[in-house]
Every structure is written in structure tokens, then in C-alpha cells.
Design a protein around this motif. Structure first.
Motif, PDB file in Angstrom:
ATOM      1  N   SER A  24      48.062  50.860  54.953  1.00  0.00           N
ATOM      2  CA  SER A  24      47.630  51.112  53.580  1.00  0.00           C
ATOM      3  C   SER A  24      46.367  51.950  53.503  1.00  0.00           C
ATOM      4  CB  SER A  24      47.392  49.783  52.851  1.00  0.00           C
ATOM      5  OG  SER A  24      46.405  49.034  53.532  1.00  0.00           O
ATOM      6  N   LEU A  25      45.790  52.314  54.663  1.00  0.00           N
ATOM      7  CA  LEU A  25      44.538  53.066  54.708  1.00  0.00           C
ATOM      8  C   LEU A  25      43.485  52.391  53.836  1.00  0.00           C
ATOM      9  CD1 LEU A  25      45.932  56.724  54.585  1.00  0.00           C
ATOM     10  CD2 LEU A  25      45.095  55.461  56.574  1.00  0.00           C
ATOM     11  N   SER A  26      43.292  51.100  54.104  1.00  0.00           N
ATOM     12  CA  SER A  26      42.356  50.331  53.296  1.00  0.00           C
ATOM     13  C   SER A  26      41.623  49.327  54.168  1.00  0.00           C
ATOM     14  CB  SER A  26      43.108  49.597  52.178  1.00  0.00           C
ATOM     15  OG  SER A  26      43.987  48.628  52.726  1.00  0.00           O
ATOM     16  N   TYR A  27      40.554  48.759  53.600  1.00  0.00           N
ATOM     17  CA  TYR A  27      39.785  47.732  54.297  1.00  0.00           C
ATOM     18  C   TYR A  27      40.163  46.351  53.764  1.00  0.00           C
ATOM     19  CZ  TYR A  27      36.868  51.574  55.964  1.00  0.00           C
ATOM     20  OH  TYR A  27      36.428  52.724  56.555  1.00  0.00           O
ATOM     21  N   VAL A  28      40.346  45.415  54.688  1.00  0.00           N
ATOM     22  CA  VAL A  28      40.709  44.046  54.332  1.00  0.00           C
ATOM     23  C   VAL A  28      39.914  43.091  55.217  1.00  0.00           C
ATOM     24  CG1 VAL A  28      43.044  44.661  53.565  1.00  0.00           C
ATOM     25  CG2 VAL A  28      42.659  44.052  55.974  1.00  0.00           C
ATOM     26  N   GLY A  29      40.119  41.798  55.001  1.00  0.00           N
ATOM     27  CA  GLY A  29      39.520  40.804  55.880  1.00  0.00           C
ATOM     28  C   GLY A  29      38.237  40.208  55.307  1.00  0.00           C
ATOM     29  N   PRO A  30      37.652  39.242  56.039  1.00  0.00           N
ATOM     30  CA  PRO A  30      36.485  38.499  55.542  1.00  0.00           C
ATOM     31  C   PRO A  30      35.301  39.373  55.156  1.00  0.00           C
ATOM     32  CG  PRO A  30      37.421  37.423  57.467  1.00  0.00           C
ATOM     33  CD  PRO A  30      38.125  38.732  57.333  1.00  0.00           C
ATOM     34  N   MET A  31      34.977  40.403  55.950  1.00  0.00           N
ATOM     35  CA  MET A  31      33.838  41.255  55.633  1.00  0.00           C
ATOM     36  C   MET A  31      34.067  42.011  54.331  1.00  0.00           C
ATOM     37  SD  MET A  31      32.174  44.422  57.798  1.00  0.00           S
ATOM     38  CE  MET A  31      31.911  43.399  59.232  1.00  0.00           C
ATOM     39  N   ALA A  32      35.287  42.530  54.160  1.00  0.00           N
ATOM     40  CA  ALA A  32      35.617  43.249  52.932  1.00  0.00           C
ATOM     41  C   ALA A  32      35.567  42.313  51.727  1.00  0.00           C
ATOM     42  CB  ALA A  32      36.997  43.882  53.053  1.00  0.00           C
ATOM     43  N   PRO A  38      29.742  60.232  34.756  1.00  0.00           N
ATOM     44  CA  PRO A  38      28.964  59.160  35.386  1.00  0.00           C
ATOM     45  C   PRO A  38      29.760  57.854  35.439  1.00  0.00           C
ATOM     46  CG  PRO A  38      27.655  60.323  33.741  1.00  0.00           C
ATOM     47  CD  PRO A  38      29.066  60.800  33.575  1.00  0.00           C
ATOM     48  N   LEU A  39      30.080  57.430  36.638  1.00  0.00           N
ATOM     49  CA  LEU A  39      30.838  56.208  36.863  1.00  0.00           C
ATOM     50  C   LEU A  39      30.376  55.578  38.172  1.00  0.00           C
ATOM     51  CD1 LEU A  39      34.552  57.316  36.243  1.00  0.00           C
ATOM     52  CD2 LEU A  39      33.181  55.890  34.711  1.00  0.00           C
ATOM     53  N   THR A  40      30.587  54.281  38.290  1.00  0.00           N
ATOM     54  CA  THR A  40      30.476  53.605  39.578  1.00  0.00           C
ATOM     55  C   THR A  40      31.849  53.057  39.917  1.00  0.00           C
ATOM     56  OG1 THR A  40      28.170  52.974  39.182  1.00  0.00           O
ATOM     57  CG2 THR A  40      29.373  51.751  40.874  1.00  0.00           C
ATOM     58  N   VAL A  41      32.347  53.407  41.097  1.00  0.00           N
ATOM     59  CA  VAL A  41      33.681  52.987  41.509  1.00  0.00           C
ATOM     60  C   VAL A  41      33.579  52.157  42.784  1.00  0.00           C
ATOM     61  CG1 VAL A  41      35.984  53.727  42.222  1.00  0.00           C
ATOM     62  CG2 VAL A  41      34.740  55.040  40.492  1.00  0.00           C
ATOM     63  N   LEU A  42      34.068  50.948  42.693  1.00  0.00           N
ATOM     64  CA  LEU A  42      34.134  50.033  43.838  1.00  0.00           C
ATOM     65  C   LEU A  42      35.561  50.010  44.353  1.00  0.00           C
ATOM     66  CD1 LEU A  42      32.895  47.683  45.572  1.00  0.00           C
ATOM     67  CD2 LEU A  42      33.521  46.153  43.686  1.00  0.00           C
ATOM     68  N   THR A  43      35.750  50.232  45.653  1.00  0.00           N
ATOM     69  CA  THR A  43      37.119  50.288  46.181  1.00  0.00           C
ATOM     70  C   THR A  43      37.165  49.868  47.643  1.00  0.00           C
ATOM     71  OG1 THR A  43      39.085  51.703  46.412  1.00  0.00           O
ATOM     72  CG2 THR A  43      36.945  52.715  46.884  1.00  0.00           C
ATOM     73  N   ASN A  44      38.319  49.384  48.068  1.00  0.00           N
ATOM     74  CA  ASN A  44      38.564  49.135  49.489  1.00  0.00           C
ATOM     75  C   ASN A  44      39.528  50.164  50.067  1.00  0.00           C
ATOM     76  OD1 ASN A  44      40.812  47.959  48.051  1.00  0.00           O
ATOM     77  ND2 ASN A  44      41.385  46.883  49.934  1.00  0.00           N
ATOM     78  N   SER A  45      39.797  51.215  49.292  1.00  0.00           N
ATOM     79  CA  SER A  45      40.751  52.245  49.702  1.00  0.00           C
ATOM     80  C   SER A  45      40.042  53.464  50.288  1.00  0.00           C
ATOM     81  CB  SER A  45      41.588  52.680  48.493  1.00  0.00           C
ATOM     82  OG  SER A  45      42.300  53.862  48.777  1.00  0.00           O
ATOM     83  N   ILE A  46      40.416  53.844  51.492  1.00  0.00           N
ATOM     84  CA  ILE A  46      39.862  55.047  52.108  1.00  0.00           C
ATOM     85  C   ILE A  46      40.304  56.287  51.328  1.00  0.00           C
ATOM     86  CG2 ILE A  46      39.920  56.501  54.180  1.00  0.00           C
ATOM     87  CD1 ILE A  46      40.160  53.935  55.820  1.00  0.00           C
ATOM     88  N   LYS A  47      41.558  56.329  50.912  1.00  0.00           N
ATOM     89  CA  LYS A  47      42.060  57.499  50.194  1.00  0.00           C
ATOM     90  C   LYS A  47      41.390  57.660  48.841  1.00  0.00           C
ATOM     91  CE  LYS A  47      45.781  59.506  50.466  1.00  0.00           C
ATOM     92  NZ  LYS A  47      47.112  60.123  50.456  1.00  0.00           N
ATOM     93  N   VAL A  48      41.161  56.570  48.151  1.00  0.00           N
ATOM     94  CA  VAL A  48      40.454  56.648  46.865  1.00  0.00           C
ATOM     95  C   VAL A  48      39.036  57.166  47.079  1.00  0.00           C
ATOM     96  CG1 VAL A  48      39.435  55.265  45.014  1.00  0.00           C
ATOM     97  CG2 VAL A  48      41.829  54.931  45.644  1.00  0.00           C
ATOM     98  N   ALA A  49      38.339  56.623  48.075  1.00  0.00           N
ATOM     99  CA  ALA A  49      36.965  57.051  48.343  1.00  0.00           C
ATOM    100  C   ALA A  49      36.900  58.532  48.692  1.00  0.00           C
ATOM    101  CB  ALA A  49      36.375  56.210  49.479  1.00  0.00           C
ATOM    102  N   LEU A  50      37.824  58.996  49.528  1.00  0.00           N
ATOM    103  CA  LEU A  50      37.844  60.416  49.895  1.00  0.00           C
ATOM    104  C   LEU A  50      38.154  61.301  48.694  1.00  0.00           C
ATOM    105  CD1 LEU A  50      39.671  60.312  53.358  1.00  0.00           C
ATOM    106  CD2 LEU A  50      37.287  60.929  52.920  1.00  0.00           C
ATOM    107  N   GLU A  51      39.079  60.862  47.856  1.00  0.00           N
ATOM    108  CA  GLU A  51      39.454  61.642  46.673  1.00  0.00           C
ATOM    109  C   GLU A  51      38.259  61.806  45.734  1.00  0.00           C
ATOM    110  OE1 GLU A  51      41.743  64.069  44.648  1.00  0.00           O
ATOM    111  OE2 GLU A  51      42.632  62.955  46.323  1.00  0.00           O
TER     112      GLU A  51
END
Length: 255
Positions: free
Chosen positions: A148-156, A115-128
């Protein structure tokens, strides 16, 4: 080896690795560290490399973000050992943040299904993590950074402000004794800074090749880092420097 040949070899090694230590260049070129320092001074004057504390950085690293598939194989074994040491710090029901680094992805790949909660901006981490039923994954959304297959910018960045985590695991391009940690890309630097600000404890994931390097964009100062996880190639001087920052130094030994 002729001087010109040594210069060419140094430039090639620096460009291939992004950054490299004086001690390693000395060994690879078969000359003293003092000779390497003079070589680097000359090459910096020619605009072929950029000097850093204890080594050199590729001038190509100044602003460009290294594509993910390249970062994935750079210092691969060291990053895997660092990832294992980092995962050992995670406990059931922790809320953690993982950035878009290749080391964070290695962490995700070996995280047990607890049981964990993982916060990430990485697509590869989320898929894994998507196949691990007990782990809740929160992805930021935002502008897709293709390299980098990641989310960036003001919304992120805004989405991160809605959460607080127990532990953030963040990598970087440069670890400088005076200037703290830095990144090659401003958008990635801001995401890492936001992850750091939302965490109770911050663990910096940095293989030994990054120590002494100052990349293009400042991320955070030493006062915002609680621990550094690095590999066994770290020099005694660098280890002493990090311990003097009054943070925990975790050295991931070879298995």
C-alpha cells in the motif's frame, strides 16, 4: 450460456473486482437477480465466493491487502469523482487527514495549493503534496507496508495520537449496514481507526461497489462517521440505508 459457464463468469468477475453487486451480475450474465442469488449461494457452498449484503466478495479478499497499483485502477473513474467531491469540502487553513487509499491519492493530486495542514500515513499522498508550497505535510513514519506504500504499526499509530484534525477522509474495503466499515488488513484497519478518532468530522470515501460488503477486520461503527461520499451507481436501497444512519450522504455525480 450454460449454468457452468455462468458460474465460471461469476467467479471470474468477483475475483477481478474484489466485490460485485447482484444487480450488476444480473445484467452482465443476462439472468434475473433471483437466479444470481441462487448461483451465489451455490458458489459460496463450494467455497468459491463469499456472500455479502447485496452481492459477493472474492474469497481472496479475506486477509490479503490489494497492491496499490491494482487499487489505483479499480473503479478509477468513480474514485476520481468521489475525490473531487471530497476536495470541494476542504477550506483554507483546514487541518485534514488522508489515509493510504487510492481515492485519498486522487484527492492529493487535485488539491489546490492553499494553506492547509495534511496528516497522512501514505507515501504517495506525501509525495504528491510535496510540490505544493502552501500545504504543510505531516507524515507518520512507522513500518513500511510495501503493497500500500504506507506506514503502519505501533509507531505510526502513536504518532497520530499527537494530532487533531478538522476533517478526516478515510476509505475502506467494506460498508455494511449493520457492522459499519471494515478493511482487509488489520494494520490498515487500526490506522484508519486512529485517523477517525483524531478528527472532528469524518468523511467515508466509498464507491458503490463497497456498499453491502463486509471485509475481514472491523474499522469503525456508524456512530463514528459523519458523512459518506459515494458515486452515482449507488442503488436506491443502499442510499436509503445510509440516510437512515443519520449521516450526510454525498453522491458524486458524473461531470
Amino acid at each position: 450460456m450454460l449454468v457452468a459457464e455462468r458460474y465460471d463468469k461469476i467467479v471470474r468477475l468477483v475475483n477481478e473486482r474484489g466485490s460485485i453487486r447482484v444487480s450488476e451480475l444480473s445484467e452482465l450474465c443476462g439472468v434475473t437477480e433471483e437466479t444470481i442469488r441462487r448461483d451465489l449461494d451455490r458458489l459460496e457452498q463450494q467455497g468459491k465466493v463469499r456472500r455479502s449484503h447485496g452481492g459477493a466478495v472474492s474469497v481472496k479478499e479475506a486477509q490479503a491487502e490489494t497492491p496499490y497499483f491494482e487499487r489505483e485502477v479499480m473503479h478509477q473513474e468513480e474514485k476520481k469523482r468521489i475525490a473531487r467531491a471530497a476536495v470541494a469540502l476542504i477550506e483554507p487553513y483546514d487541518r485534514i487527514a488522508l489515509d493510504a487509499s487510492s481515492t485519498a491519492w486522487y484527492m492529493a493530486s487535485i488539491l489546490p495549493d492553499i494553506p492547509l495542514t495534511v496528516l497522512t500515513n501514505s507515501i504517495k499522498v506525501a509525495l504528491e503534496l510535496s510540490s505544493k508550497e502552501k500545504i504543510e505535510v505531516i507524515s507518520t513514519g512507522g513500518i513500511l507496508a510495501a503493497k500500500s506504500l504506507s506506514y503502519v504499526g505501533p509507531m505510526a499509530e502513536r504518532s497520530l495520537e499527537a494530532y487533531y484534525v478538522d476533517k478526516a477522509f478515510v476509505s475502506c474495503k467494506g460498508v455494511h449496514p449493520e457492522r459499519g466499515i471494515s478493511e482487509s488488513n488489520e494494520l490498515q484497519a487500526m490506522m484508519k481507526y486512529k485517523l477517525i478518532k483524531q478528527a472532528a468530522s469524518v468523511y467515508l470515501l466509498a464507491d458503490a461497489s463497497k456498499i453491502g460488503v463486509q471485509a475481514f477486520t472491523h474499522v469503525a461503527g456508524w456512530e463514528e462517521i459523519d458523512a459518506v461520499i459515494t458515486d452515482s451507481h449507488i442503488g436506491d436501497g443502499d442510499a436509503k440505508m445510509l440516510r437512515e444512519k443519520e449521516l450526510e450522504l454525498i453522491i458524486a455525480e458524473e461531470a
